[in-house]
Design a protein around this motif. Structure first.
Motif, short mmCIF file in Angstrom:
data_model
loop_
_atom_site.label_atom_id
_atom_site.label_comp_id
_atom_site.label_asym_id
_atom_site.label_seq_id
_atom_site.Cartn_x
_atom_site.Cartn_y
_atom_site.Cartn_z
N GLY A 166 -21.88 46.38 -0.83
CA GLY A 166 -20.79 45.45 -1.11
C GLY A 166 -20.67 45.17 -2.60
N VAL A 167 -20.40 43.92 -2.95
CA VAL A 167 -20.43 43.47 -4.34
C VAL A 167 -21.84 42.94 -4.57
N PRO A 168 -22.69 43.70 -5.23
CA PRO A 168 -24.09 43.28 -5.37
C PRO A 168 -24.22 41.90 -6.02
N PHE A 169 -25.15 41.12 -5.48
CA PHE A 169 -25.52 39.82 -6.03
C PHE A 169 -24.47 38.73 -5.79
N ARG A 170 -23.46 39.00 -4.99
CA ARG A 170 -22.49 37.95 -4.67
C ARG A 170 -23.20 36.71 -4.12
N THR A 171 -24.12 36.93 -3.18
CA THR A 171 -24.80 35.81 -2.53
C THR A 171 -25.59 34.99 -3.53
N VAL A 172 -26.33 35.64 -4.42
CA VAL A 172 -27.15 34.89 -5.37
C VAL A 172 -26.28 34.18 -6.41
N ILE A 173 -25.17 34.79 -6.80
CA ILE A 173 -24.26 34.15 -7.76
C ILE A 173 -23.72 32.84 -7.18
N LEU A 174 -23.35 32.87 -5.91
CA LEU A 174 -22.86 31.66 -5.27
C LEU A 174 -23.98 30.65 -5.03
N ARG A 175 -25.18 31.17 -4.73
CA ARG A 175 -26.30 30.28 -4.41
C ARG A 175 -26.74 29.44 -5.59
N ILE A 176 -26.69 30.01 -6.79
CA ILE A 176 -27.20 29.29 -7.95
C ILE A 176 -26.10 28.62 -8.77
N ASP A 209 -21.89 20.86 -10.19
CA ASP A 209 -20.85 20.07 -10.83
C ASP A 209 -19.70 20.92 -11.36
N ARG A 210 -19.63 22.17 -10.93
CA ARG A 210 -18.54 23.04 -11.36
C ARG A 210 -17.86 23.65 -10.13
N PRO A 211 -16.61 24.09 -10.28
CA PRO A 211 -15.96 24.79 -9.17
C PRO A 211 -16.73 26.07 -8.83
N LYS A 212 -16.61 26.50 -7.60
CA LYS A 212 -17.26 27.74 -7.22
C LYS A 212 -16.70 28.89 -8.04
N PRO A 213 -17.52 29.89 -8.36
CA PRO A 213 -17.02 31.03 -9.14
C PRO A 213 -15.87 31.72 -8.42
N THR A 214 -14.89 32.14 -9.19
CA THR A 214 -13.77 32.90 -8.63
C THR A 214 -14.23 34.30 -8.27
N GLU A 215 -13.41 34.99 -7.49
CA GLU A 215 -13.73 36.36 -7.12
C GLU A 215 -13.88 37.24 -8.36
N GLU A 216 -13.01 37.03 -9.33
CA GLU A 216 -13.06 37.82 -10.57
C GLU A 216 -14.37 37.56 -11.32
#
Length: 397
Positions: free
Chosen positions: A269-279, A283-290
């Motif tokens: 898939g998109v590697p590290f998507r899970t860890v990027i969202l996890r950390i 206090d910030r919006p969730k990272p965008t897909e881009e």
């Protein structure tokens, strides 16, 4: 800020560009650091932010190019390797030497309000850990401190770029290792090469260096490795320090499925998507897909997804129980950022271990690359120093 040409009527004066904005910029600029700076800038001056131009010292550059990253109202697009005069957007095209664009540009120069950490001069060393070649460095003299970095990280990213290793090495013997599957250590691709072996590598390193006991620090996933070691080899500790981690204390069928899904994601898939969202900071919006895809690209460039997929599938072996942690008698400190997703787990650990010393650093985040990283805050290394100093006499040689 650049001044206005005083001879012009106000309505005819071109709007100035904010030429520089001081942030605690790390010694190595990475794509994720740049994105984080862009996010901070958009909070500071959203009405002025149209494009951000980075002018760090060329020696700070870790990657030559970054794709366009949209963060709130900010378009961060250093297309030409962060070089002076890079054209950022059609109406933000003036070079820094004649900075009068309309609408205004926001330029961020790569300097810090605090003196950047000096690079570690410790040479690379290697030892054989049951057939796996592990890289480590050591610096300084005094009581030994062992540093265990985070998942997808390395000695440099976790400990030298943040200045932690250099600071502690002023009066301690500091040893940091690249976990297997990371940095310059071997990267086996079988599940059996990870799990408990990650903790045993620390013991084998101590045996290799003839260190009977040490202060052992583990950050995030390194804290998971540290917590496991604490329950199976407590006699090797002077003190234990868990940063941005409460250990892994739960494993259910859902955890097993999540680990398998994450392992598949690393290779399909998109590697590290899970860890990027996890950390992501709370206090910030969730990272965008881009943003996720851009950060994934950077992480793939410095990691081996196949090796890390094997590690992810082995994580069950590092689980500790609440009863095991409650039984720990080694003096233990936990440090966590106030907007780190790990905070709730660390607070829960405090209820399980009433003697746990807990330090929460307000507004600090998880990732070492972020300017707000807990590891970059002076309170972080000060808390480690104070804790070790307070237990130096009680723990003995």
């Amino acid at each position: 800020m650049a001044g206005f040409p005083l001879g012009l009527p106000w309505r005819n004066r071109p709007r100035p560009c904010l030429r520089s904005l001081a942030f605690p910029v790390p010694s190595t600029i990475t794509d994720r650091t740049a994105i984080s700076l862009a996010q901070n800038v958009s909070k500071v001056s959203p009405h002025r932010s149209r494009c951000i131009r980075f002018f760090p010292n060329p020696r700070q550059l870790a990657t030559p190019k970054v794709q366009e990253v949209q963060t709130a109202s900010v378009s961060f697009r250093p297309q030409d390797g962060f070089e002076r005069g890079t054209r950022c957007e059609k109406n933000c095209s003036s070079p820094a030497s004649s900075c009068w664009p309309f609408p205004p540009c926001l330029y961020v120069s790569g300097f810090s309000q605090t003196k950047p950490p000096s690079a570690s001069t410790a040479p690379d060393k290697f030892f054989d850990s049951k057939g796996t070649r592990i890289r480590f460095v050591e610096q300084g003299s005094g009581e030994p401190i062992i540093l265990i970095h985070d998942y997808t990280s390395s000695i440099e990213r976790s400990w030298t770029n943040t200045g932690v290793l250099q600071n502690l090495a002023k009066d301690h013997r500091v040893i940091a290792l690249d976990l297997r599957g990371h940095g310059k250590s071997d990267k086996p691709t079988t599940r059996g090469s990870y799990g408990i072996e990650l903790s045993q590598d620390v013991v084998r390193l101590m045996d290799h260096l003839a260190i009977p006991r040490a202060h052992i620090v583990g950050h995030a996933f390194g804290g998971t490795v540290n917590a496991k070691l604490l329950t199976i080899a407590a006699d090797r500790y002077k003190t234990a320090i868990l940063t941005a981690s409460a250990g892994s204390r739960t494993w259910t069928a859902l955890n097993e499925k999540a680990a398998e899904d994450e392992a598949v994601e690393l290779t399909q898939g998109v590697p590290f998507r899970t860890v990027i969202l996890r950390i992501a900071p709370s206090d910030r919006p969730k990272p965008t897909e881009e943003t996720i895809r851009e950060q994934s690209r950077v992480m793939v460039s410095v990691n081996d997804p196949v090796a890390l997929a094997a590690l992810v599938r082995s994580r069950r072996e590092l689980v500790v129980t609440n009863a095991q942690m409650a039984a720990v008698r080694v003096p233990t400190l936990a440090i966590v950022g106030g907007v780190d997703a790990a905070l709730s787990g660390v607070n829960e650990l405090k209820t399980i271990m009433p003697t746990l010393n807990l330090v929460v650093i307000q507004d600090a985040v998880h990732s070492a690359d972020d300017p707000r990283s807990v590891q970059r805050r002076p309170e972080f290394v000060n808390a480690i120093r104070d804790f070790i100093g307070n237990h130096r006499m009680s723990t003995g040689p």
